[in-house]
Design an enzyme around this catalytic site. Structure first.
Site, mmCIF file in Angstrom:
data_model
loop_
_atom_site.group_PDB
_atom_site.id
_atom_site.type_symbol
_atom_site.label_atom_id
_atom_site.label_comp_id
_atom_site.label_asym_id
_atom_site.label_seq_id
_atom_site.Cartn_x
_atom_site.Cartn_y
_atom_site.Cartn_z
ATOM 1 N N HIS A 78 31.961 -41.854 55.795
ATOM 2 C CA HIS A 78 32.063 -41.845 54.592
ATOM 3 C C HIS A 78 33.100 -43.253 54.280
ATOM 4 C CE1 HIS A 78 31.289 -40.308 50.603
ATOM 5 N NE2 HIS A 78 32.187 -41.070 50.286
ATOM 6 N N GLY A 121 29.637 -50.933 52.248
ATOM 7 C CA GLY A 121 30.661 -50.451 51.277
ATOM 8 C C GLY A 121 31.263 -50.709 50.407
ATOM 9 N N ARG A 122 32.787 -51.435 51.605
ATOM 10 C CA ARG A 122 33.377 -51.948 50.140
ATOM 11 C C ARG A 122 33.382 -53.097 49.987
ATOM 12 N NH1 ARG A 122 36.353 -48.397 53.586
ATOM 13 N NH2 ARG A 122 37.511 -46.046 52.477
ATOM 14 N N PRO A 130 25.893 -47.092 49.278
ATOM 15 C CA PRO A 130 26.623 -45.564 47.511
ATOM 16 C C PRO A 130 27.830 -46.322 47.501
ATOM 17 C CG PRO A 130 25.535 -44.499 48.832
ATOM 18 C CD PRO A 130 25.578 -45.822 49.392
ATOM 19 N N ASP A 161 26.867 -47.181 59.014
ATOM 20 C CA ASP A 161 27.683 -48.013 57.810
ATOM 21 C C ASP A 161 29.089 -47.520 58.164
ATOM 22 O OD1 ASP A 161 29.419 -45.960 55.943
ATOM 23 O OD2 ASP A 161 27.842 -46.258 54.532
ATOM 24 N N GLY A 162 30.015 -48.222 57.771
ATOM 25 C CA GLY A 162 31.570 -48.117 58.089
ATOM 26 C C GLY A 162 32.122 -49.461 58.926
ATOM 27 N N TYR A 207 41.916 -46.712 44.744
ATOM 28 C CA TYR A 207 41.131 -45.943 44.879
ATOM 29 C C TYR A 207 39.729 -46.317 46.462
ATOM 30 C CZ TYR A 207 36.187 -43.430 43.758
ATOM 31 O OH TYR A 207 35.634 -42.995 44.152
ATOM 32 N N HIS A 212 31.993 -43.606 33.731
ATOM 33 C CA HIS A 212 31.222 -43.107 32.819
ATOM 34 C C HIS A 212 29.862 -44.054 32.557
ATOM 35 C CE1 HIS A 212 34.216 -40.675 31.739
ATOM 36 N NE2 HIS A 212 33.874 -39.565 32.212
ATOM 37 N N TYR A 271 24.261 -36.129 45.331
ATOM 38 C CA TYR A 271 25.447 -34.971 46.241
ATOM 39 C C TYR A 271 24.811 -33.882 45.556
ATOM 40 C CZ TYR A 271 28.922 -39.055 47.131
ATOM 41 O OH TYR A 271 30.235 -39.395 47.679
ATOM 42 N N HIS A 291 34.871 -30.261 31.294
ATOM 43 C CA HIS A 291 34.513 -31.459 31.833
ATOM 44 C C HIS A 291 34.523 -31.851 33.111
ATOM 45 C CE1 HIS A 291 36.553 -35.360 32.517
ATOM 46 N NE2 HIS A 291 35.604 -36.023 32.191
ATOM 47 N N ASP A 309 28.794 -35.680 54.298
ATOM 48 C CA ASP A 309 29.991 -35.769 54.335
ATOM 49 C C ASP A 309 30.821 -35.125 53.681
ATOM 50 O OD1 ASP A 309 30.077 -37.701 53.139
ATOM 51 O OD2 ASP A 309 30.390 -39.513 55.479
HETATM 52 C C1 HEM Z 1 35.136 -36.774 25.697
HETATM 53 C C2 HEM Z 1 33.999 -37.722 26.204
HETATM 54 C C3 HEM Z 1 33.532 -37.137 28.117
HETATM 55 C C4 HEM Z 1 32.595 -36.941 28.611
HETATM 56 C C5 HEM Z 1 31.343 -36.614 28.164
HETATM 57 C C6 HEM Z 1 32.456 -36.618 30.085
HETATM 58 C C7 HEM Z 1 31.521 -36.697 31.642
HETATM 59 C C8 HEM Z 1 31.885 -36.418 32.612
HETATM 60 C C9 HEM Z 1 30.681 -35.965 33.832
HETATM 61 C C10 HEM Z 1 29.657 -35.783 32.982
HETATM 62 C C11 HEM Z 1 31.200 -36.307 34.387
HETATM 63 C C12 HEM Z 1 31.100 -35.928 35.669
HETATM 64 C C13 HEM Z 1 30.965 -37.151 36.504
HETATM 65 C C14 HEM Z 1 28.779 -37.506 36.828
HETATM 66 O O1 HEM Z 1 28.347 -36.323 37.194
HETATM 67 O O2 HEM Z 1 28.690 -38.330 36.846
HETATM 68 C C15 HEM Z 1 32.836 -37.020 34.492
HETATM 69 C C16 HEM Z 1 34.154 -36.977 35.509
HETATM 70 C C17 HEM Z 1 35.367 -37.883 35.066
HETATM 71 N N1 HEM Z 1 35.715 -38.038 34.408
HETATM 72 FE FE1 HEM Z 1 34.984 -37.502 32.589
HETATM 73 N N2 HEM Z 1 34.060 -36.951 30.574
HETATM 74 C C18 HEM Z 1 34.811 -36.828 29.185
HETATM 75 C C19 HEM Z 1 35.808 -38.119 29.042
HETATM 76 C C20 HEM Z 1 36.528 -38.503 29.787
HETATM 77 C C21 HEM Z 1 37.791 -39.353 29.681
HETATM 78 C C22 HEM Z 1 38.297 -39.402 28.033
HETATM 79 C C23 HEM Z 1 38.580 -39.772 30.689
HETATM 80 C C24 HEM Z 1 39.641 -39.549 31.121
HETATM 81 C C25 HEM Z 1 40.675 -39.810 30.396
HETATM 82 C C26 HEM Z 1 37.541 -39.470 32.058
HETATM 83 C C27 HEM Z 1 37.603 -39.089 33.271
HETATM 84 C C28 HEM Z 1 37.101 -38.561 33.870
HETATM 85 C C29 HEM Z 1 37.176 -38.592 36.045
HETATM 86 C C30 HEM Z 1 38.533 -38.966 36.265
HETATM 87 C C31 HEM Z 1 35.877 -38.308 36.372
HETATM 88 C C32 HEM Z 1 35.863 -38.034 37.882
HETATM 89 C C33 HEM Z 1 34.795 -39.486 37.958
HETATM 90 C C34 HEM Z 1 34.979 -39.231 39.376
HETATM 91 O O3 HEM Z 1 35.245 -38.338 40.514
HETATM 92 O O4 HEM Z 1 34.112 -40.349 39.922
HETATM 93 N N3 HEM Z 1 36.135 -38.180 31.140
HETATM 94 N N4 HEM Z 1 33.712 -36.495 33.027
HETATM 95 C C1 LIG Z 2 35.288 -46.713 46.878
HETATM 96 C C2 LIG Z 2 34.522 -45.742 47.834
HETATM 97 C C3 LIG Z 2 33.254 -45.156 47.102
HETATM 98 C C4 LIG Z 2 31.907 -44.648 47.454
HETATM 99 N N1 LIG Z 2 31.055 -43.911 47.026
HETATM 100 C C5 LIG Z 2 30.519 -43.084 47.336
HETATM 101 C C6 LIG Z 2 29.408 -42.614 47.128
HETATM 102 O O1 LIG Z 2 29.599 -42.025 45.841
HETATM 103 N N2 LIG Z 2 29.052 -41.839 47.750
HETATM 104 C C7 LIG Z 2 28.513 -41.984 49.232
HETATM 105 O O2 LIG Z 2 27.680 -41.165 49.672
HETATM 106 N N3 LIG Z 2 29.628 -42.493 49.450
HETATM 107 C C8 LIG Z 2 30.622 -43.169 48.577
HETATM 108 N N4 LIG Z 2 30.874 -44.122 49.546
HETATM 109 C C9 LIG Z 2 31.594 -44.280 50.998
HETATM 110 C C10 LIG Z 2 30.265 -45.568 51.104
HETATM 111 O O3 LIG Z 2 28.821 -45.631 50.745
HETATM 112 C C11 LIG Z 2 30.126 -46.014 52.374
HETATM 113 O O4 LIG Z 2 29.645 -45.368 54.113
HETATM 114 C C12 LIG Z 2 31.809 -45.834 53.085
HETATM 115 O O5 LIG Z 2 32.113 -47.452 52.331
HETATM 116 C C13 LIG Z 2 31.391 -47.525 54.561
HETATM 117 O O6 LIG Z 2 32.518 -47.340 55.076
HETATM 118 P P1 LIG Z 2 32.651 -49.726 54.147
HETATM 119 O O7 LIG Z 2 33.485 -49.247 53.450
HETATM 120 O O8 LIG Z 2 33.521 -49.790 55.728
HETATM 121 O O9 LIG Z 2 31.844 -50.206 54.461
HETATM 122 C C14 LIG Z 2 32.107 -44.325 48.727
HETATM 123 C C15 LIG Z 2 33.202 -45.681 49.881
HETATM 124 C C16 LIG Z 2 34.005 -46.269 49.077
HETATM 125 C C17 LIG Z 2 35.136 -47.103 49.341
#
Ligand code: HEM
Ligand SMILES: Cc1cc2nc3c(=O)[nH]c(=O)nc-3n(C[C@H](O)[C@H](O)[C@H](O)COP(=O)(O)O)c2cc1C
Length: 537
Positions: free
Chosen positions: A427, A486-487, A260, A463-464, A207, A136, A314, A113, A342
């Site tokens: 960021h 961002g926010r 983003p 940004d920021g 978050y 997701h 990323y 996962h 970054d």
């Molecule tokens: C069973 C099916 C699932 C699949 C196929 C799956 C797949 C993935 C993938 C591909 C990512 C990477 C994110 C991305 O590349 O966009 C991810 C991240 C993540 N997944 Fe899952 N996942 C599954 C279930 C779950 C479940 C059940 C949970 C929580 C209960 C979960 C929580 C998370 C979290 C917290 C992340 C990190 C997201 C981040 O860092 O932004 N996943 N998952």
């Molecule tokens: C909740 C959150 C998630 C973020 N996720 C990403 C991301 O996925 N990719 C990225 O390049 N920057 C990400 N950033 C950074 C933002 O693109 C941006 O640089 C930043 O939020 C700017 O500051 P501001 O929130 O004060 O506008 C994230 C920022 C926040 C607050």
């Protein structure tokens, strides 16, 4: 479950919200209702413990997925599954989860996962629909789960039970939403922030709002703007002002785009699709995060005809995976590729960690001592400047933007290495604490590499900490072509969906317009350093 921080936070959120657009007459209904202990425990179960998401999709007694027929009987019970049966498969030797009424065996997915095995293990044996969808994009499922992992459907009684389940957190959120004033009572981006804090789940706020370490960088991003003053000119005809510009060739109503940000779905069920609608109505560019809750496909479907959406990447250690992500973005009509640089390692985000740790580890005694593993999940630590050419080769003809520059020397390098634009950014203060505010980096560029600010095929963005139209004007005076939000966009979409995003842009447009008139300029290209006093920066 330890709620020592949860309750005061929830109350604080309600208090702050009432001081902005929350109807005074409804304040009594805004108080969290008493919730039975079982409901609290169910709420706790949603994210290992404690966290719940805004209702996203009700578990439906939907028809079995196409692949179910092929797989029925392979592992499976073939018949319908109760929540009690599901709960028995909650350990690493047999791990089942239910999503949208369907049960899957994810035992052999545990160690693969991408979000880590821990969170999946903690949610084994449960319905994870809300949590899954808020993190997701829908395309994730088919990419990773094989048809033979389908076990069967939840039975009717279980579906009914799930549909009636409302956690304490969901009730709190609903009560707060019921008490909100209409959108026209919002007059500033800080109003949207206070509202968002009140209406998003607690862990989502952790978050969204967190910075790294002491959160000095987070605070300084906004504070830096307060140390720069205007030198307005007067007795000029400013009856007609034009706030528009172009951002990487895209016509934009104001010199602002949406940065983003990951997981917008935690704050609003439509997430980035709603952001797209708002950005489209107001006429600005949106950049979609690599970790968005919606796929580029879905976002493009929500966007207007011809509306442009950038894609943020990323870079992953598995280069082929990144190449595939870029190719798919190109195929789905991305306007540009924004490479974030970054995040070679995830910053230490204490606010977020603290809240999640309290929710995930409620037991006061007897816990094994955990060392938090370094998280390389967001980027490839071996990334170098030469990767720009590689990204460009994957997306021929598309602008490549390098996001996350914190020193003027790197602006020069990005220019020399062929980037189309850079984003001066730390960021949002979430990575290296005490990384200087982007406004200071911009000032350094202006001092040491001013030529990079005046190239026809190269743009410097920032940004920021942008929270007012005057912040936008200050950045443009110092040479930025546009700034990212961002926010503020997360706050806007969480509070009011696409209308919130549109409203946020309307507010900024008005503030930019007023600021330009009072500064004595009629178009954004007239802005220059002569309008600023930067001696306190
Ligand atoms: C069973 C099916 C699932 C699949 C196929 C799956 C797949 C993935 C993938 C591909 C990512 C990477 C994110 C991305 O590349 O966009 C991810 C991240 C993540 N997944 Fe899952 N996942 C599954 C279930 C779950 C479940 C059940 C949970 C929580 C209960 C979960 C929580 C998370 C979290 C917290 C992340 C990190 C997201 C981040 O860092 O932004 N996943 N998952
Ligand atoms: C909740 C959150 C998630 C973020 N996720 C990403 C991301 O996925 N990719 C990225 O390049 N920057 C990400 N950033 C950074 C933002 O693109 C941006 O640089 C930043 O939020 C700017 O500051 P501001 O929130 O004060 O506008 C994230 C920022 C926040 C607050």
């Amino acid at each position: 479950m330890t709620l020592t921080l949860a309750r005061p936070l929830a109350r604080a959120a309600l208090r702050t919200a009432r001081s902005v657009p929350v109807r005074a007459s409804s304040t009594s209904s805004a108080a969290p209702r008493a919730v039975p202990r079982t409901a609290r425990l169910l709420a706790a179960a949603a994210l290992g413990a404690g966290a719940t998401f805004l209702a996203l999709s009700e578990p439906a007694a939907a028809e079995a997925p196409p692949h179910a027929k092929a797989s029925a009987g392979s592992i499976a019970t073939g018949g319908k599954i109760s929540l009690a049966q599901l709960a028995k498969h909650s350990h690493s030797k047999s791990l089942w989860i239910a999503i949208d009424g369907k049960v899957y065996d994810v035992t052999d997915f545990l160690d693969r996962h991408p979000g880590g095995s821990k969170i999946l293990a903690e949610n084994g044996g449960k319905d994870v629909s809300k949590l899954f969808h808020s993190i997701h994009p829908p395309t994730t499922f088919d990419k990773y789960i094989r048809p033979d992992q389908y076990v069967g459907q939840l039975d009717e009684e279980s579906l009914y039970t799930l549909s009636k389940e409302t956690s304490e957190e969901e009730q709190r959120i609903q009560a707060t939403r019921d008490a909100m004033f209409g959108i026209n009572s919002v007059v500033s981006l800080s109003d949207l922030e206070r509202l968002a804090e009140a209406v998003v789940p607690r862990h989502a706020w952790a978050y969204y709002s967190t910075g790294a370490d002491t959160e000095a960088a987070l605070g300084e991003n906004a504070n830096a703007f307060k140390r720069v003053y205007f030198r307005p000119r007067t007795m000029r005809d400013v009856s007609n002002t034009d706030t528009s510009t172009t951002v990487l060739g895209v016509k934009s109503s104001i010199p602002v785009y949406i940065s983003p940000t990951a997981r917008n779905g935690m704050g609003h069920p439509e997430g980035e699709a709603a952001v797209a609608r708002g950005a489209g109505e107001a006429g600005i560019l949106q950049v979609l995060s690599h970790f968005a809750s919606k796929s580029l496909d879905e976002v493009k479907a929500a966007a207007k005809d011809g509306q442009q959406v950038g894609y943020q990447l990323y870079l992953q250690p598995d280069r082929e995976q990144s190449a595939e992500a870029v190719r798919e973005a190109v195929k789905n009509g991305a306007h540009s590729i924004w490479l974030t640089v970054d995040t070679t390692i995830l910053g230490k985000r204490e606010t977020e960690r603290r809240i999640l740790a309290q929710e995930l580890s409620p037991a006061p005694h007897g816990q094994p001592l955990n060392r938090a593993p370094l998280d390389y999940g967001m980027s490839e630590p071996k990334m170098t400047w030469d990767d720009i050419a590689w990204i460009r080769s994957l997306a021929p003809g598309l602008p490549v933007v390098i996001k996350g520059i914190g020193a003027w020397e790197d602006v020069v390098l990005a220019y020399q290495k062929g980037a189309d634009a850079v984003v001066l950014s730390n960021h949002g203060g979430r990575q290296l604490d005490f990384a200087q505010p982007p406004l200071k980096t911009l000032y350094d560029v202006h001092q040491h590499a001013p030529d990079t600010l005046h190239q026809p095929n190269f743009s410097v963005f920032l940004d920021g900490g942008i929270r007012h139209g005057t912040d936008v004007l200050k950045a443009l005076c110092l040479g930025a072509k546009a700034v990212g939000l961002g926010r503020p966009a997360i706050h806007a979409v969480s509070a009011y969906g696409s209308e919130g995003v549109e409203k946020m842009i309307m507010i900024l447009q008005e503030e930019i317009d007023i600021g330009m008139k009072l500064l004595g300029v009629t178009s954004v290209d007239q802005l220059g350093p002569e309008y600023l006093d930067t001696s306190k920066l």
